[in-house]
Motif scaffolding. Structure first.
Motif, PDB file in Angstrom:
ATOM      1  N   THR A  88      -6.907 -22.172 -15.206  1.00  0.00           N
ATOM      2  CA  THR A  88      -5.779 -21.890 -14.314  1.00  0.00           C
ATOM      3  C   THR A  88      -4.505 -22.369 -15.009  1.00  0.00           C
ATOM      4  OG1 THR A  88      -4.734 -22.445 -12.189  1.00  0.00           O
ATOM      5  CG2 THR A  88      -6.366 -23.961 -12.973  1.00  0.00           C
ATOM      6  N   THR A  90      -0.068 -23.079 -14.550  1.00  0.00           N
ATOM      7  CA  THR A  90       1.112 -23.240 -13.690  1.00  0.00           C
ATOM      8  C   THR A  90       2.338 -22.983 -14.559  1.00  0.00           C
ATOM      9  OG1 THR A  90      -0.010 -25.077 -12.557  1.00  0.00           O
ATOM     10  CG2 THR A  90       2.358 -24.858 -12.181  1.00  0.00           C
ATOM     11  N   VAL A 115       4.002 -15.455 -17.436  1.00  0.00           N
ATOM     12  CA  VAL A 115       2.925 -16.431 -17.217  1.00  0.00           C
ATOM     13  C   VAL A 115       1.789 -15.790 -16.419  1.00  0.00           C
ATOM     14  CG1 VAL A 115       2.327 -18.659 -16.189  1.00  0.00           C
ATOM     15  CG2 VAL A 115       4.541 -18.377 -17.334  1.00  0.00           C
ATOM     16  N   VAL A 116       2.154 -15.023 -15.404  1.00  0.00           N
ATOM     17  CA  VAL A 116       1.137 -14.361 -14.579  1.00  0.00           C
ATOM     18  C   VAL A 116       0.342 -13.365 -15.433  1.00  0.00           C
ATOM     19  CG1 VAL A 116       0.791 -12.819 -12.602  1.00  0.00           C
ATOM     20  CG2 VAL A 116       2.432 -14.712 -12.435  1.00  0.00           C
ATOM     21  N   ALA A 119      -2.063 -15.203 -17.680  1.00  0.00           N
ATOM     22  CA  ALA A 119      -3.214 -15.662 -16.896  1.00  0.00           C
ATOM     23  C   ALA A 119      -4.199 -14.514 -16.677  1.00  0.00           C
ATOM     24  CB  ALA A 119      -2.741 -16.227 -15.562  1.00  0.00           C
ATOM     25  N   VAL A 126      -3.497 -18.608 -11.061  1.00  0.00           N
ATOM     26  CA  VAL A 126      -2.141 -19.164 -11.183  1.00  0.00           C
ATOM     27  C   VAL A 126      -1.822 -20.073 -10.013  1.00  0.00           C
ATOM     28  CG1 VAL A 126       0.326 -18.600 -11.371  1.00  0.00           C
ATOM     29  CG2 VAL A 126      -1.383 -17.066 -12.389  1.00  0.00           C
ATOM     30  N   ILE A 174      -1.112 -15.121  -6.823  1.00  0.00           N
ATOM     31  CA  ILE A 174      -1.038 -16.582  -6.844  1.00  0.00           C
ATOM     32  C   ILE A 174      -2.226 -17.158  -6.072  1.00  0.00           C
ATOM     33  CG2 ILE A 174       0.365 -18.605  -6.228  1.00  0.00           C
ATOM     34  CD1 ILE A 174       1.676 -16.804  -8.371  1.00  0.00           C
TER      35      ILE A 174
END
Ligand code: XIL
Length: 395
Positions: A88, A90, A115-116, A119, A126, A174
């Motif tokens: 995961t 952040t 970032v998403v 991931a 996330v 998320i």
């Protein structure tokens, strides 16, 4: 910036000696060769071929996370660690309000979206961080609140729009949102409210403490499937009086009773070798939150110590690395021992990117990787803790 995360009186210097002995007691050799299984003695567990933190944690049902800086993802060594070791991520700063909406009405989603996407490409979930916090708010907002051109009634409308727009933008992407961050008073804060919320906190001061529950309601309406967390520091194991943890617990209980859509409590987990910390207290505090039917998570683990310089971050005490390994390991163990603890996130991939040297004068070396992206003893300690835990899966 609040400099006082995990601030308590320094321990007697030689307490470190006990820490070292404890660290040695858990040391087991990790073998990463593919044929380790053939050499395992009867009755012993074979070591898996994949000794990444995410693979070692997989049998326990716990996700291991890291905060990442998307600007570093172009470095293949950094990206390999961020994508390979963790399940995961952040965004360290990219979902904070000043980055998302630097000019009123103009959203800047791209860095957070990066970032998403990272991931997604690496089979990671996330943690969204964070919607309601007194820090890293855009200056167009703080300036106009300060000079009175944004009234409190208008501020409420603005924050509602912020929460709904951001959560809606990332709807379905998320896993956990840190809806509210650092709203409770520490022992040194001047104006705690009767329930322990910090009366001087920006949002509470302007809109009253009910704004916290409202932020959860707005976030839930915008993404009913995201797990909604309250996130703070010194709320499990670091504060000997446990007063802040008691206040968060009582507040969370009230929120649950009132039907506020809160799903979890995040303990940031920023530790410092000069202060006290109890893994047992951390476990019992986490368990107590879990007893309310909440999930829990360690959201920003790091263990800082005094270092030679911000550039090299070599600890000045030769026993520091052992103490850091021990505290990291205790934090992870506390989480592993609480079934409702769903993720353990470390704050920043490496010392070069850590927030610590810029925030705590003279301190650093707080992450799992050194300034050259080499794994440190702290990394091995977490591997060992996970390896031991895999023998007694939580699910
Ligand atoms: C820190 C970031 O790591 C820094 O890069 C930034 O300058 C300030 O914020 N508690 C939190 C995090 O909830 O958002 C903070 O992150 C560290 C303390």
């Amino acid at each position: 910036m609040n400099n006082s995360h995990n601030s308590r009186r320094p321990l007697a210097a030689r307490r470190l000696a006990g820490v070292v002995a404890a660290a040695a007691a858990v040391s087991i050799a990790l073998v990463s060769t593919a044929n380790a299984a053939t050499h395992a003695a009867p009755g012993t567990r074979p070591h898996p071929a994949d000794t990444s933190l995410r693979a070692l944690a997989e049998p326990t049902g716990l996700r291991i996370g890291v905060s990442i800086n998307p600007d570093r993802l172009s470095d293949p060594a950094y990206a390999a660690i961020a994508g390979g070791q963790f399940s995961t991520v952040t965004p360290e700063n990219q979902m904070k309000w000043d980055n998302i909406e630097p000019t009123q009405g103009t959203y800047h989603w791209a860095p957070a979206e990066k970032v998403v996407a990272f991931a997604d490409a690496h089979g990671q979930k996330v943690r969204g961080h964070t919607l309601l916090w007194a820090n890293q708010i855009p200056s167009w907002l703080t300036d106009d609140v300060g000079n009175g051109s944004i009234t409190d009634a208008q501020l409420r409308t603005i924050v509602k729009k912020h929460v709904i727009d951001e959560v809606s933008h990332f709807r379905g992407k998320i896993w956990q949102w840190d809806v509210a961050n650092e709203m409770f008073a520490n022992s040194w804060d001047a104006n705690p409210l009767p329930d322990g919320i910090n009366g001087d906190e920006f949002w509470v001061q302007h809109l009253g403490e009910g704004i916290i529950a409202d932020a959860f309601r707005w976030a839930h309406a915008a993404d009913p499937h995201a797990l909604l967390f309250y996130n703070d520091y010194n709320i499990s194991g670091e504060d000997g009086t446990n007063a802040k943890a008691d206040a968060v617990y009582a507040w969370a209980k009230k929120m649950r009773a009132e039907g506020v859509p809160i799903d979890g409590i995040g303990e940031q987990g920023h530790l410092d070798t000069q202060y006290g910390f109890s893994g047992d207290l951390e476990r019992s505090d986490l368990q107590r939150y879990a007893g309310l039917g909440l999930k829990v998570a360690i959201t920003e683990a790091d263990v800082r110590t005094f270092v030679d310089s911000a550039a090299t971050q070599v600890p000045t005490d030769s026993l520091a690395a052992s103490a850091q390994s021990n505290e990291f390991s205790q934090e992870l163990q506390a989480c592993l021992e609480v079934r409702s603890c769903i993720s353990f996130t470390v704050w920043d991939v490496d010392d070069a990117d850590s927030w610590v040297p810029g925030t705590f004068a003279g301190e650093g070396a707080a992450t799992l990787y050194d300034v050259n992206l080499k794994p440190k003893a702290q990394y091995t300690a977490l591997q060992q803790t996970l390896q031991l835990a895999a023998g007694a899966p939580r699910r």
